[in-house]
Enzyme design. Sequence first.
Site, PDB file in Angstrom:
ATOM      1  N   GLN A  83       0.834  -1.207   0.000  1.00 52.15           N
ATOM      2  CA  GLN A  83       0.000   0.000   0.000  1.00 52.15           C
ATOM      3  C   GLN A  83       0.872   1.263   0.000  1.00 52.15           C
ATOM      4  O   GLN A  83       0.518   2.278   0.599  1.00 52.15           O
ATOM      5  CB  GLN A  83      -0.947  -0.008   1.202  1.00 52.15           C
ATOM      6  N   SER A  84       2.000   1.214  -0.679  1.00 49.65           N
ATOM      7  CA  SER A  84       2.942   2.333  -0.669  1.00 49.65           C
ATOM      8  C   SER A  84       2.399   3.584  -1.368  1.00 49.65           C
ATOM      9  O   SER A  84       1.964   3.525  -2.518  1.00 49.65           O
ATOM     10  CB  SER A  84       4.223   1.881  -1.372  1.00 49.65           C
TER      11      SER A  84
END
Length: 340
Positions: A83-84
């Site tokens: 989920q960067s």
Amino acid sequence: MTYSFAELERRLAEVPRLSLIHLPTPVDEWPRLSAKLGIRLLAKREDLTGFALGGNKGRMFEYILADAVRKGADTLVAGAAAQSNYCRQLAAAGARLGLRVVLILRSVRRAVDREVQGNLLLDLLAGAEVRVVDCEPAAQAALLDAEADKIRAAGGVPYVPQREKGLGVVAYVHGGLELLKQLKEMGRSPSAIYVAAAGETQAGLALAVKALGAGVRVVGVDPGATWIDVPARMAQMANLAAERLGLSVTLEPGEIINTSAYYGDGYGLPTPASVDAIRLLARTEGVYIDPVYSSKAMAALLAECARGRIARGAEVVFVHTGGTPALFHYRDQLGLPQTV
Ligand SMILES: Cc1ncc(COP(=O)(O)O)c(C=O)c1O
């Protein structure tokens, strides 16, 4: 030695930079939350860069990708958590520059992180080539190098933005200068700046504050980057940036204030206090903060107000670093139902 705004601006202008985001980002008053806490809280809105749903990385990519373009790169290779926010903003920046983007993402919450939601959904929409792996950060770094070698062997020109530490810090020297100028124009002199940080953002803000001789504490809140020595890494990258800007100011690890007291069980895992912080911000100011970074920094700020470490009446800046797309991937942890 300290520098004037104009002198620091002049040095920053000498570093090549692309235009990706809308600057300056605003500094907002948060009156309802301020009243609740008994302090005067200002927010530097790095979530409002106007690029790829905002966040602190856009500022960095203006400098880093100028370097990539100058070096003739055709492919950007990066890796972080699934989920960067970094990778989401890089995917969009690559699309804007017509560059191929390869992302090797690490699942933090195992199977659930393979779900196409939040930032991962946006990576795919922007056309990034995505692979999700289950491994530790060190093994992931080796995979990035192997991918870059593969591209090179096939005649491509890879560029790994995460290897360019100094330029990301330069971007936040620029961000710090912008913030301090705004505060001066507003007639504000806060005692502290709170920010979610384990790298370039705090390093740049701290370097700008020191170079400009501003008397404000930069308090970083570690999101749980346990695989690095945060103050040592920040000082090292700040000094690379200082060199790049020709500044005779350096930072020692002992000058970096970064607390690891608020990340709870680990990176990417919300705590009861960080979930409360998300709700509180949404319900007092109509502002969304993210489950991985800014909510933990806000939880720190709230806890330090409650304990009196931030005095009543103090003027404090909270840097909203963005990351809100990840909220959509955390419904269960936010205590929300699947349907209503
Ligand atoms: C929303 C958000 N806040 C803060 C940070 C921390 O930034 P830095 O890596 O410069 O410490 C990140 C990094 O990914 C982020 O996505």
